[in-house]
Design a protein around this motif. Structure first.
Motif, PDB file in Angstrom:
ATOM      1  N   ARG A  66     -17.027  -7.052  17.881  1.00 22.65           N
ATOM      2  CA  ARG A  66     -15.721  -7.691  18.032  1.00 22.65           C
ATOM      3  C   ARG A  66     -15.754  -8.936  17.149  1.00 22.65           C
ATOM      4  N   VAL A  67     -15.085  -8.852  16.004  1.00 19.24           N
ATOM      5  CA  VAL A  67     -15.231  -9.854  14.947  1.00 19.24           C
ATOM      6  C   VAL A  67     -14.011 -10.771  14.899  1.00 19.24           C
ATOM      7  N   LEU A  68     -14.261 -12.069  14.834  1.00 17.55           N
ATOM      8  CA  LEU A  68     -13.223 -13.042  14.513  1.00 17.55           C
ATOM      9  C   LEU A  68     -13.393 -13.451  13.064  1.00 17.55           C
ATOM     10  N   ASP A  69     -12.369 -13.193  12.241  1.00 19.69           N
ATOM     11  CA  ASP A  69     -12.359 -13.629  10.843  1.00 19.69           C
ATOM     12  C   ASP A  69     -11.665 -14.982  10.809  1.00 19.69           C
ATOM     13  N   LEU A  70     -12.460 -16.019  10.643  1.00 17.21           N
ATOM     14  CA  LEU A  70     -11.984 -17.400  10.694  1.00 17.21           C
ATOM     15  C   LEU A  70     -11.442 -17.802   9.325  1.00 17.21           C
ATOM     16  N   GLY A  71     -10.117 -17.928   9.219  1.00 17.92           N
ATOM     17  CA  GLY A  71      -9.496 -18.196   7.935  1.00 17.92           C
ATOM     18  C   GLY A  71      -9.315 -16.908   7.167  1.00 17.92           C
ATOM     19  N   CYS A  72      -8.595 -15.972   7.769  1.00 13.66           N
ATOM     20  CA  CYS A  72      -8.523 -14.603   7.253  1.00 13.66           C
ATOM     21  C   CYS A  72      -7.611 -14.448   6.049  1.00 13.66           C
ATOM     22  N   GLY A  73      -6.830 -15.474   5.709  1.00 13.28           N
ATOM     23  CA  GLY A  73      -5.936 -15.356   4.573  1.00 13.28           C
ATOM     24  C   GLY A  73      -4.956 -14.211   4.743  1.00 13.28           C
ATOM     25  N   ASN A  74      -4.854 -13.373   3.726  1.00 11.21           N
ATOM     26  CA  ASN A  74      -3.912 -12.263   3.728  1.00 11.21           C
ATOM     27  C   ASN A  74      -4.416 -11.029   4.484  1.00 11.21           C
ATOM     28  N   GLY A  75      -5.539 -11.163   5.147  1.00 15.17           N
ATOM     29  CA  GLY A  75      -6.058 -10.083   5.977  1.00 15.17           C
ATOM     30  C   GLY A  75      -6.873  -9.046   5.242  1.00 15.17           C
ATOM     31  N   THR A  76      -7.057  -9.221   3.942  1.00 16.31           N
ATOM     32  CA  THR A  76      -7.723  -8.209   3.124  1.00 16.31           C
ATOM     33  C   THR A  76      -9.134  -7.903   3.614  1.00 16.31           C
ATOM     34  N   THR A  77      -9.910  -8.950   3.870  1.00 13.03           N
ATOM     35  CA  THR A  77     -11.298  -8.743   4.275  1.00 13.03           C
ATOM     36  C   THR A  77     -11.394  -8.200   5.693  1.00 13.03           C
ATOM     37  N   ALA A  78     -10.551  -8.696   6.609  1.00 11.15           N
ATOM     38  CA  ALA A  78     -10.573  -8.196   7.984  1.00 11.15           C
ATOM     39  C   ALA A  78     -10.252  -6.702   8.014  1.00 11.15           C
ATOM     40  N   ILE A  79      -9.278  -6.284   7.220  1.00 14.27           N
ATOM     41  CA  ILE A  79      -8.929  -4.862   7.153  1.00 14.27           C
ATOM     42  C   ILE A  79     -10.104  -4.063   6.586  1.00 14.27           C
ATOM     43  N   TRP A  80     -10.725  -4.592   5.539  1.00 14.76           N
ATOM     44  CA  TRP A  80     -11.895  -3.924   4.965  1.00 14.76           C
ATOM     45  C   TRP A  80     -13.028  -3.833   5.993  1.00 14.76           C
ATOM     46  N   LEU A  81     -13.271  -4.922   6.733  1.00 16.03           N
ATOM     47  CA  LEU A  81     -14.323  -4.912   7.746  1.00 16.03           C
ATOM     48  C   LEU A  81     -14.082  -3.822   8.787  1.00 16.03           C
ATOM     49  N   ALA A  82     -12.841  -3.753   9.285  1.00 12.02           N
ATOM     50  CA  ALA A  82     -12.520  -2.765  10.319  1.00 12.02           C
ATOM     51  C   ALA A  82     -12.658  -1.346   9.786  1.00 12.02           C
ATOM     52  N   ARG A  83     -12.231  -1.121   8.561  1.00 11.23           N
ATOM     53  CA  ARG A  83     -12.335   0.213   7.962  1.00 11.23           C
ATOM     54  C   ARG A  83     -13.797   0.563   7.642  1.00 11.23           C
ATOM     55  N   HIS A  84     -14.513  -0.398   7.073  1.00 10.69           N
ATOM     56  CA  HIS A  84     -15.869  -0.133   6.581  1.00 10.69           C
ATOM     57  C   HIS A  84     -16.883   0.016   7.707  1.00 10.69           C
ATOM     58  N   THR A  85     -16.739  -0.771   8.768  1.00 10.08           N
ATOM     59  CA  THR A  85     -17.754  -0.789   9.827  1.00 10.08           C
ATOM     60  C   THR A  85     -17.281  -0.152  11.132  1.00 10.08           C
ATOM     61  N   GLY A  86     -15.970   0.005  11.292  1.00  9.80           N
ATOM     62  CA  GLY A  86     -15.444   0.513  12.557  1.00  9.80           C
ATOM     63  C   GLY A  86     -15.284  -0.555  13.618  1.00  9.80           C
ATOM     64  N   CYS A  87     -15.486  -1.819  13.259  1.00 12.98           N
ATOM     65  CA  CYS A  87     -15.378  -2.903  14.227  1.00 12.98           C
ATOM     66  C   CYS A  87     -13.913  -3.197  14.579  1.00 12.98           C
ATOM     67  N   HIS A  88     -13.723  -4.000  15.613  1.00 17.57           N
ATOM     68  CA  HIS A  88     -12.432  -4.601  15.896  1.00 17.57           C
ATOM     69  C   HIS A  88     -12.407  -5.965  15.203  1.00 17.57           C
ATOM     70  N   ALA A  89     -11.375  -6.259  14.444  1.00 14.65           N
ATOM     71  CA  ALA A  89     -11.304  -7.507  13.687  1.00 14.65           C
ATOM     72  C   ALA A  89     -10.033  -8.261  14.027  1.00 14.65           C
ATOM     73  N   THR A  90     -10.202  -9.515  14.423  1.00 14.60           N
ATOM     74  CA  THR A  90      -9.086 -10.415  14.689  1.00 14.60           C
ATOM     75  C   THR A  90      -9.138 -11.535  13.666  1.00 14.60           C
ATOM     76  N   GLY A  91      -8.038 -11.775  12.979  1.00 17.24           N
ATOM     77  CA  GLY A  91      -8.002 -12.822  11.966  1.00 17.24           C
ATOM     78  C   GLY A  91      -7.093 -13.964  12.368  1.00 17.24           C
ATOM     79  N   ILE A  92      -7.539 -15.195  12.110  1.00 15.39           N
ATOM     80  CA  ILE A  92      -6.667 -16.356  12.277  1.00 15.39           C
ATOM     81  C   ILE A  92      -6.621 -17.120  10.962  1.00 15.39           C
ATOM     82  N   ASP A  93      -5.487 -17.751  10.704  1.00 21.71           N
ATOM     83  CA  ASP A  93      -5.348 -18.564   9.508  1.00 21.71           C
ATOM     84  C   ASP A  93      -4.307 -19.640   9.763  1.00 21.71           C
ATOM     85  N   LEU A  94      -4.461 -20.765   9.063  1.00 22.85           N
ATOM     86  CA  LEU A  94      -3.522 -21.874   9.204  1.00 22.85           C
ATOM     87  C   LEU A  94      -2.212 -21.610   8.477  1.00 22.85           C
TER      88      LEU A  94
END
Length: 273
Positions: A66-94
């Protein structure tokens, strides 16, 4: 020490600069630096993808995470993480602009992947999550923007479960006195300052309660990233951003020089709660 820049200034900066970053860094909206080796050469995007792979491996991110992407920006990496590893990814950004972009990108994904993604506008100093909610916290090129970095470390520690891993990179300041060129083209341009050197960052992590598993000074890769970015900046552009692109080329070259002068550094840290 607290940065003289505010989170509101950072939010406005990234709300306004997204188009520029897509033109220079990555058209998909990912904004972080690269880790270069024989497999990447000096290809910037390959270097960025290489850093992603390294951090997944060092962070032990897998299908159960269960991954928190701290400063996820446009979500590109969080989406890649979820697709690549099968994890759950939550992103926050200012940046509200970037969270809107991330949610649009999420909606484009297939249902199985979409259900493992969430994005929310929030500050890293006040995370809207319960204690121990995540097994991993991931962050790339983010914390340096936050004036109160110690509160970020405290919040990350809070939302991690016992035994959870915090894998992140951040800029560091090897010496507090820097040249006027580095001040203008690095610290003022990035709305950034910090008390942390590569070594004192480790002390801050330990003081917060983290077990430091690994710390690597990767400043040479930061220098290479900015040399690549200077090459990637549009040349001979006659549009509305022409003057800004010319200035960015200079700024990126000066940033590489700041690393050479030991006035800017970059560290990769892996910690366990």
């Amino acid at each position: 020490m607290s940065s003289r820049f505010t989170e509101q200034e950072t939010e406005s900066y990234y709300d306004a600069e997204d188009e520029i970053y897509r033109a220079v860094w990555d058209e998909d909206g990912s904004v972080h630096w690269g880790y270069f080796d024989e497999s990447t050469g000096t290809d910037f995007l390959k270097g960025c993808a290489n850093l992603d792979r390294i951090m997944v491996e060092r962070g032990g991110i897998d299908v159960g995470a269960r991954v928190l992407d701290l400063g996820c920006g446009n979500g590109t990496t969080a989406i890649w993480l979820a697709r690549h590893t099968g994890c759950h990814a939550t992103g926050i950004d200012l940046s509200g602009v970037r969270i809107d972009n991330a949610n649009v990108a999420r909606d484009r994904q297939e249902p199985g992947l979409r259900d493992r993604l969430a994005f929310e506008k929030a500050s890293a100093t006040e995370l809207p999550f319960s204690d121990g909610q995540f097994s991993r916290v991931w962050s790339q090129a983010v914390i340096y923007h936050v004036p109160d970095k110690r509160t970020v470390l405290k919040e990350v520690y809070r939302v991690l479960e016992k035994g959870g891993i915090f894998v992140f990179d951040d800029l560091v300041k090897p010496k507090q006195e820097v040249s006027p060129e580095s001040q203008r083209f690095v610290y003022d341009r990035l709305l950034y300052d910090t008390e942390f050197s590569f070594e004192s960052y480790q002390d801050a992590l330990k003081a917060q309660g983290f077990e430091l598993l690994e710390a690597q000074d990767i400043s040479s890769h930061l220098r290479q990233s900015y040399l690549c970015l200077a090459d990637r900046t549009p040349k001979g552009d006659t549009g509305e951003h022409a003057e800004h692109y010319e200035w960015l080329t200079t700024a990126y070259l000066e940033t590489a020089k700041a690393v050479e002068k030991d006035e800017l550094g970059w560290g990769l840290y892996i910690c366990r709660k």
